[in-house]
Motif scaffolding. Sequence first.
Motif, PDB file in Angstrom:
ATOM      1  N   VAL A   1      26.231  42.862  38.690  1.00 23.20           N
ATOM      2  CA  VAL A   1      26.288  41.404  38.743  1.00 23.20           C
ATOM      3  C   VAL A   1      27.152  40.921  37.584  1.00 23.20           C
ATOM      4  O   VAL A   1      26.903  41.268  36.425  1.00 23.20           O
ATOM      5  CB  VAL A   1      24.878  40.774  38.642  1.00 23.20           C
ATOM      6  CG1 VAL A   1      24.983  39.254  38.567  1.00 23.20           C
ATOM      7  CG2 VAL A   1      24.028  41.192  39.823  1.00 23.20           C
TER       8      VAL A   1
ATOM      9  N   ARG B   1      20.672  34.563  37.825  1.00 17.43           N
ATOM     10  CA  ARG B   1      21.117  35.945  37.608  1.00 17.43           C
ATOM     11  C   ARG B   1      20.145  36.931  38.268  1.00 17.43           C
ATOM     12  O   ARG B   1      20.564  37.920  38.874  1.00 17.43           O
ATOM     13  CB  ARG B   1      21.240  36.244  36.116  1.00 17.43           C
ATOM     14  CG  ARG B   1      21.705  37.673  35.818  1.00 17.43           C
ATOM     15  CD  ARG B   1      22.003  37.850  34.353  1.00 17.43           C
ATOM     16  NE  ARG B   1      23.199  37.123  33.943  1.00 17.43           N
ATOM     17  CZ  ARG B   1      24.427  37.601  34.072  1.00 17.43           C
ATOM     18  NH1 ARG B   1      24.637  38.807  34.610  1.00 17.43           N
ATOM     19  NH2 ARG B   1      25.459  36.885  33.680  1.00 17.43           N
TER      20      ARG B   1
ATOM     21  N   CYS C   1      20.831  36.974  41.865  1.00 19.07           N
ATOM     22  CA  CYS C   1      22.073  37.713  42.116  1.00 19.07           C
ATOM     23  C   CYS C   1      21.819  39.216  42.068  1.00 19.07           C
ATOM     24  O   CYS C   1      22.401  39.982  42.842  1.00 19.07           O
ATOM     25  CB  CYS C   1      23.130  37.329  41.079  1.00 19.07           C
ATOM     26  SG  CYS C   1      23.836  35.682  41.304  1.00 19.07           S
ATOM     27  N   GLU C   2      20.963  39.642  41.159  1.00 15.30           N
ATOM     28  CA  GLU C   2      20.635  41.068  41.053  1.00 15.30           C
ATOM     29  C   GLU C   2      19.896  41.554  42.300  1.00 15.30           C
ATOM     30  O   GLU C   2      20.142  42.659  42.788  1.00 15.30           O
ATOM     31  CB  GLU C   2      19.787  41.314  39.798  1.00 15.30           C
ATOM     32  CG  GLU C   2      20.563  41.137  38.495  1.00 15.30           C
ATOM     33  CD  GLU C   2      19.670  41.168  37.266  1.00 15.30           C
ATOM     34  OE1 GLU C   2      18.428  41.153  37.447  1.00 15.30           O
ATOM     35  OE2 GLU C   2      20.208  41.188  36.136  1.00 15.30           O
TER      36      GLU C   2
ATOM     37  N   ASP D   1      20.223  40.229  45.289  1.00 12.22           N
ATOM     38  CA  ASP D   1      21.244  40.280  46.340  1.00 12.22           C
ATOM     39  C   ASP D   1      22.103  41.527  46.198  1.00 12.22           C
ATOM     40  O   ASP D   1      22.471  42.158  47.199  1.00 12.22           O
ATOM     41  CB  ASP D   1      22.124  39.031  46.285  1.00 12.22           C
ATOM     42  CG  ASP D   1      21.399  37.779  46.750  1.00 12.22           C
ATOM     43  OD1 ASP D   1      20.300  37.919  47.316  1.00 12.22           O
ATOM     44  OD2 ASP D   1      21.926  36.678  46.518  1.00 12.22           O
TER      45      ASP D   1
ATOM     46  N   ASP E   1      29.699  35.977  39.380  1.00 15.14           N
ATOM     47  CA  ASP E   1      28.708  35.880  40.462  1.00 15.14           C
ATOM     48  C   ASP E   1      27.705  34.773  40.165  1.00 15.14           C
ATOM     49  O   ASP E   1      27.329  33.988  41.049  1.00 15.14           O
ATOM     50  CB  ASP E   1      27.976  37.216  40.639  1.00 15.14           C
ATOM     51  CG  ASP E   1      28.889  38.326  41.099  1.00 15.14           C
ATOM     52  OD1 ASP E   1      29.840  38.025  41.845  1.00 15.14           O
ATOM     53  OD2 ASP E   1      28.656  39.491  40.729  1.00 15.14           O
ATOM     54  N   VAL E   2      27.243  34.718  38.901  1.00 19.84           N
ATOM     55  CA  VAL E   2      26.275  33.695  38.505  1.00 19.84           C
ATOM     56  C   VAL E   2      26.905  32.306  38.591  1.00 19.84           C
ATOM     57  O   VAL E   2      26.305  31.367  39.124  1.00 19.84           O
ATOM     58  CB  VAL E   2      25.758  33.969  37.076  1.00 19.84           C
ATOM     59  CG1 VAL E   2      24.813  32.848  36.626  1.00 19.84           C
ATOM     60  CG2 VAL E   2      25.036  35.309  37.020  1.00 19.84           C
TER      61      VAL E   2
ATOM     62  N   ARG F   1      27.253  31.094  42.165  1.00 13.36           N
ATOM     63  CA  ARG F   1      25.981  30.647  42.741  1.00 13.36           C
ATOM     64  C   ARG F   1      25.584  29.291  42.166  1.00 13.36           C
ATOM     65  O   ARG F   1      25.034  28.438  42.877  1.00 13.36           O
ATOM     66  CB  ARG F   1      24.911  31.694  42.469  1.00 13.36           C
ATOM     67  CG  ARG F   1      23.646  31.508  43.278  1.00 13.36           C
ATOM     68  CD  ARG F   1      22.880  32.801  43.350  1.00 13.36           C
ATOM     69  NE  ARG F   1      21.748  32.684  44.268  1.00 13.36           N
ATOM     70  CZ  ARG F   1      21.335  33.652  45.058  1.00 13.36           C
ATOM     71  NH1 ARG F   1      21.971  34.797  45.072  1.00 13.36           N
ATOM     72  NH2 ARG F   1      20.291  33.495  45.841  1.00 13.36           N
TER      73      ARG F   1
END
Length: 468
Positions: free
Chosen positions: A137, A269, A272-273, A275, A141-142, A145
């Motif tokens: 991640v 975060r 995201c992890e 995902d 990515d964060v 989102r």
Amino acid sequence: MKISVRNLEPTKVRLTITVDSEELDPYLDQARKEIGKQVTIPGFRKGHVPGPIVDQRVGFASVAGEAINAGVPEIYSKALAEKKLHAMDQPQIDVKDVPQSAKDETKLKFTAEVEIRPKFDLPDLDGMEIEVPKPEVSDEDVDKRLDNLRQRFGTLVSVDRPAKKGDFASIDLDALIDGESVDSQQGISYELGSNTMLDGLDEALDGLSAGEETTFEGTLEAGDHQGEKAQIKVKVNSVKAEELPELDDEFAQEASEFDTLEELKADVRKQCEIDAEGRQATDARDAFIAKLQDGLEIPVPKGIKANMVADQLKNTGKDSEKATKDEKAEAEKNVEKELRDQMTLDALAEKMEVSVSQVDVTNFLASIAQQYGMDPSAFINSIVQNGQLGSAVQEVGRSKGMLAGMRAVTFKDPEGNEVDLTRFLGGDEEDGQSMEDQDESVQAASAAAAVADELSDSDSAEEAENKD
């Protein structure tokens, strides 16, 4: 029963089946009983008419016809099992010889042409290791989102400037062929850069302000003139830009249950992890299937491929006759992969000796019905009535076989560390539905969804007919 098999293609055979009299007799007797229940013959009660009398009254040909209708499918299935052939489509049956009377020694003979799954040997799973990427991640990515979350709380405000990518324009469209309007729409809200309508529309709108218009050439995507070139007039009524809230503690409090932006970022975060782990499970599945197919030649059935390509083009709004060479090539590539994956998973399910229970199928169909907002009982009944239950059983078998196979091998990341996929694969006694929850594109879900679409279309057609 005598069975001969002739290979017509690598994935197509013709079975010639000759049925001994003693094998046909039970079907003749059953046919006589059924006919005896339907006819009235003086001196006999319905259902108690002797066979010879039935033959005499309705004719042996009628008895034989009903016996063949009932018996040929069962005999054909037994022949497939005896020759260890796996049919992938409905057969083309051609009855060659039929006894003409109860004493006729002519044997029932018929042929069946059908596309089959080719024979191939899957590799041994013992000791198999498969490498999959690590679930990483990044800050990007964060941020992405968080931007998506900001967009949910964004507002559109009118701007007095030319439109650019990301803006929302209210537009009027008018399509002309040979100077005549064939389609027009007013007041459409369109996001520049989304490329969700006509090819060339984004380029035409870029730089236009409210009140301005232009014309460009495009290909119509729907309607009576689908696929035809047209001159498209587009007028901009208004331009609006998206105004996003600032990323601060106030936004965190409005958009979530957290008091500070840092707490919100930490939660984002974490999501995201989760995902990323789901993507790793999907990567593992794809790598597993690819490993099974490595070095194997798996031809695909031509007839099934052609039908699936036509269906795929139709589902994307393309006419198979008007589709471009590239569009057809892409559809063929996708279909060939789908078919090879299906055949691989079918073979794996047999290798793993997977069994599919009624509960498995019911739960599977109920989950699909829920996705489509349909009543589970009505959906399952429709599946049964439309003869799709066998397909559902097959899809569940593929899914269970894949999960069992993945549990039997070892997955490692690029650094050689073993990857634990238990959360997605479940235990040996579990159905592993969590894997499908992580990726709705698995073949089982897509196949049942297609069934749901078909049933929905049938219901709509029936309603329209009733209205007429």
